[in-house]
Design an enzyme around this catalytic site. Structure first.
Site, PDB file in Angstrom:
ATOM      1  N   GLY A 318     -13.177  -5.310  -1.253  1.00 59.94           N
ATOM      2  CA  GLY A 318     -12.413  -6.104  -0.299  1.00 59.94           C
ATOM      3  C   GLY A 318     -11.717  -7.264  -0.982  1.00 59.94           C
ATOM      4  O   GLY A 318     -11.300  -7.189  -2.142  1.00 59.94           O
ATOM      5  N   SER A 319     -11.600  -8.381  -0.266  1.00 58.49           N
ATOM      6  CA  SER A 319     -10.770  -9.497  -0.740  1.00 58.49           C
ATOM      7  C   SER A 319     -11.325 -10.230  -1.952  1.00 58.49           C
ATOM      8  O   SER A 319     -10.609 -11.017  -2.574  1.00 58.49           O
ATOM      9  CB  SER A 319     -10.542 -10.493   0.399  1.00 58.49           C
ATOM     10  OG  SER A 319      -9.733  -9.899   1.397  1.00 58.49           O
ATOM     11  N   THR A 320     -12.601 -10.001  -2.319  1.00 60.79           N
ATOM     12  CA  THR A 320     -13.084 -10.600  -3.567  1.00 60.79           C
ATOM     13  C   THR A 320     -12.252 -10.090  -4.745  1.00 60.79           C
ATOM     14  O   THR A 320     -12.133 -10.767  -5.773  1.00 60.79           O
ATOM     15  CB  THR A 320     -14.573 -10.286  -3.814  1.00 60.79           C
ATOM     16  OG1 THR A 320     -14.767  -8.863  -3.775  1.00 60.79           O
ATOM     17  CG2 THR A 320     -15.452 -10.947  -2.772  1.00 60.79           C
TER      18      THR A 320
END
Length: 727
Positions: A318-320
């Protein structure tokens, strides 16, 4: 005398030939026995004439980096038998089995079967406590028993129980490492067995006049890990609490790494197990039907409590992952912190990619796009890089290969597209539609934190002998430089802003500069079951990182599944505890100083006149309520709530009693959920209660449940989190 005729000569010649042939055969056979088979026959004779009993070596200790014992070997005994010798004992096999069954608590019929075998060596029971072994020895001595022996042995013991179980692993009944470090470092830990040699006669009885020969075992080497016991304990406590509070059905994992050298300071995965009893039934399994050693049971253990999620589970980051895409763009010069971008929808391959927020930010700088985690911006960065360059960096950051950490069963993860398309790259730019492992992600983040170097995760620090001499060191291994130091410095500043101003603000710590990125990713079950993975990866201090942490919660079913809401505060709490423990100095911003200035310790006003108490409390900027009929200036304060020394915020209410109360005046605790700090403070103060604020945003939990009666003046701890604009 007449000469022998020709027939006699022939007979003599035949006899001579046969004699020579027989002599040659005997000579050949003698040579074969003495030379060709001599060694083998000698060994067979030795084995036939000798009873050999093994002495288990002491398995090496596993220590944390500071010398704390994590796995040790305790002295125990093993009971063995020589069934051929037992037949000559004065007691029958049935009588011997009866007594051993009583002492060892082993089924008698099983013992009879073992004692009746046509062998010289049979294990009766392994790893019995010394007290039991002494009982067997005493019985042998009292009854003059032959054929039963008590030998020295060791048993693996894990004094910290479940702590770091997935890292340590466990051993089998033969002291062989089966999982974790126990398996990987087995050749160093196990040592060399010793032996006790006894002469036996033709019927396998020990010869009384012979001397036993003892060959001492060679103990194994000690393994020193990079783990820190204290940090591991902090991490496991925090992870357990987070799983319970957020009802994470599939548990979670936390890794703490030193980005400067790759040292793993802590690695926790839940659910876990007690390596002292690794084959016990996992939670949720019917223990009445559980055996633990069947293929089916072992398969259950391997897929649940034995599974180290940190290295064996793959997930969409995801956004990590946007930090990785940012590193690519900054390094290649296609983006800069102040470049103007926007989060308008992007069309790729017939798909429209939107920002995760419904209300767009519109025009913003790239730094702000990272703070706000705008998906379309990262798609645009990837498109500017191009497929070849984008995937070149994925390989450089280590996402195409295992990290080769010193643990078994590491999964490589996978960029599943051999020839990725524009669409594949677009969704990968914000961490979707490909799988990696937690250890791969935190290793990549360490490269961002340490100046751009991908460093192999290090779990084993060194080997030491029993005198604590270093036998071998395992040095830090730099794999490659991925980005420049300038890019690393720039990106650290951007990620710090993501915590200070953006989606990661629930990880903000007063006095420590934290840099990090939130993540909320879908799974194959997201559409049908609502299974999401919440994560947060961060390091601190942002200007000179010494600690990197990754928190992952799998399938949270509580009030939120967003990484910024539930994973970020866990990471922030761990970072604060670890940095404090490591003695890293705090540097407070003006905002931090203002927040700290507003907290004070309650002074002691007991046994003072009311007039003096009022003046003292006013000087501390505290309010007060007087309880009692006597409110004259000269009345004496008998009791106060909160007690002196309690940490409270300015303008908190101190309840002063001018009499000795049998019971303190109480009020009903209100529900503070979703209230702002101002609203919650006002609500509590109106009831004569005080607040201790944890975090910022809106109230998500309170130290006392609504409806519970509490004393006026009590300090109520309330946790606040940002629920909006966090991913």
């Amino acid at each position: 005398m007449s000469k022998p005729d020709i027939h006699v000569k022939r007979r003599l010649f035949v006899l001579l030939f046969l004699f020579c042939l027989a002599l040659s055969c005997l000579t050949f056979r003698l040579g074969q026995l003495q030379i060709a088979e001599g060694q083998k026959l000698s060994e067979m004779a030795y084995e036939q004439q000798t009873l050999e009993r093994l002495i288990s070596p002491k398995r090496g200790v596993i220590y944390d980096r500071n010398g704390k014992e994590l796995a040790i070997s305790a002295a125990v005994d093993t009971i063995i038998a020589n069934p051929k010798e037992i037949r000559n004992a004065k007691l029958s096999i049935d009588e011997i089995a009866e007594k051993l069954s009583e002492i060892l608590l082993v089924d008698k019929s099983t013992l009879i079967t073992k004692l009746s075998k046509e062998v010289q060596y049979e294990v009766i029971k392994q790893k019995v406590e010394k007290e039991i072994g002494d009982s067997v020895k005493q019985w042998i001595k009292d009854e003059n028993i032959i054929g039963i022996y008590v030998t020295e042995d060791t048993k693996r013991y894990y004094p910290q129980k479940n702590l770091a179980s997935h890292v340590l692993g466990f051993t089998g009944s033969d002291n062989q490492g089966l999982e974790g470090i126990e398996a990987v470092m087995d050749k160093y830990l196990k040592g060399v067995p010793g032996r006790i040699l006894s002469e036996v006669d033709a019927v396998n009885r020990t010869i009384p006049s012979s001397n036993e020969k003892k060959i001492d075992p060679s103990d194994g080497l000690n393994v020193v890990l990079t783990l820190d016991y204290t940090i591991q304990y902090m991490v496991e406590e925090a992870l357990e609490k987070a799983i319970l509070e957020n009802k994470a059905l599939n548990g979670g994992t936390v890794i703490v790494m030193d980005p400067r050298n790759g040292d793993i300071l802590a690695m926790a995965s839940k659910p876990d197990y007690d390596p002292n009893n690794p084959f016990a039934a996992p939670v949720g399994v019917d223990s009445s039907k559980w055996k633990g050693y069947t293929n089916e049971d072992v398969a259950v253990l391997q897929s649940t409590v034995w599974r180290n999620k940190a290295i064996s589970d793959t997930y969409e980051p995801g956004s990590t992952f946007k930090a990785i895409t940012s590193a690519m763009g900054l390094e290649e010069g296609v983006i800069a912190p102040d470049t103007q971008v926007n989060d308008y929808p992007v069309k790729v391959g017939g798909w429209t990619i939107n920002c995760w927020r419904s209300n767009l930010h519109g025009e913003e700088t790239f730094s702000e796009a990272v703070y706000n985690s705008c998906n379309p911006v990262f798609v645009s960065v990837a498109q500017s890089l191009g497929i070849k360059t984008f995937y070149k960096y994925l390989r450089a950051f280590g996402f195409y290969e295992a990290t080769n950490i010193d643990l078994p069963s590491e999964t490589k993860g996978g960029i599943i597209h051999a020839e990725p398309s524009e669409t594949d790259m677009a969704v990968a730019s914000f961490g979707q539609r490909f799988q990696i492992t937690p250890i791969q992600l935190i290793t990549a983040y360490s490269a961002i934190a340490n100046g751009g170097y991908l460093v192999k995760p290090r779990l084993v620090k060194e080997l030491r002998d029993s005198q604590w001499n270093i036998v071998e060191k395992f040095e830090t291994e730099v794999i490659r430089q991925v980005i420049s130091n300038d890019t690393s410095k720039t990106l650290r500043g951007i990620l710090e802003g993501a915590v200070t101003y953006g989606t990661g603000k629930n990880a903000y710590i007063k006095g420590y500069r934290v840099a990090g990125k939130t993540g909320t990713s879908e799974t194959l079950e997201s559409a049908s079951k609502g299974r999401y993975i919440a994560s947060f990866s961060a390091f601190a201090p942002a200007d000179n990182p010494v600690v990197n942490v990754l928190v992952i919660l799998d399938y949270p079913t509580g009030f939120s599944y967003m990484g910024g809401v539930i994973a970020a505060p866990v990471a922030g709490s761990i970072l604060e505890d670890v940095l404090n423990y490591l003695g890293v100095e705090r540097y407070y911003t003006e905002k931090d100083k203002e927040m700290i200035k507003n907290t004070i310790f309650v002074p002691d006003v007991k046994n003072t006149k009311l007039e003096n108490a009022e003046n003292m409390l006013k000087s501390f900027n505290l309010n007060y309520i007087i309880e009692g009929n006597d409110k004259s200036p000269n009345s004496v304060i008998i009791e106060q709530i909160p007690k002196s020394g309690t940490n409270v915020q300015e303008k908190s209410i101190i309840v002063l009693y001018t009499y000795k109360p049998d019971e303190y005046i109480s009020v009903k605790m209100p529900d503070l959920k979703n209230k702002t700090i101002y609203e919650a403070t006002k609500t509590l103060n109106e009831l004569g209660l005080n607040i201790m604020v944890q975090g910022d945003g809106v109230a998500v939990s309170q130290g006392v449940n609504p409806g519970v009666m509490v004393n006026k003046g009590d300090v109520i701890e309330v946790e606040f989190k940002y629920l909006d604009n966090v991913e």
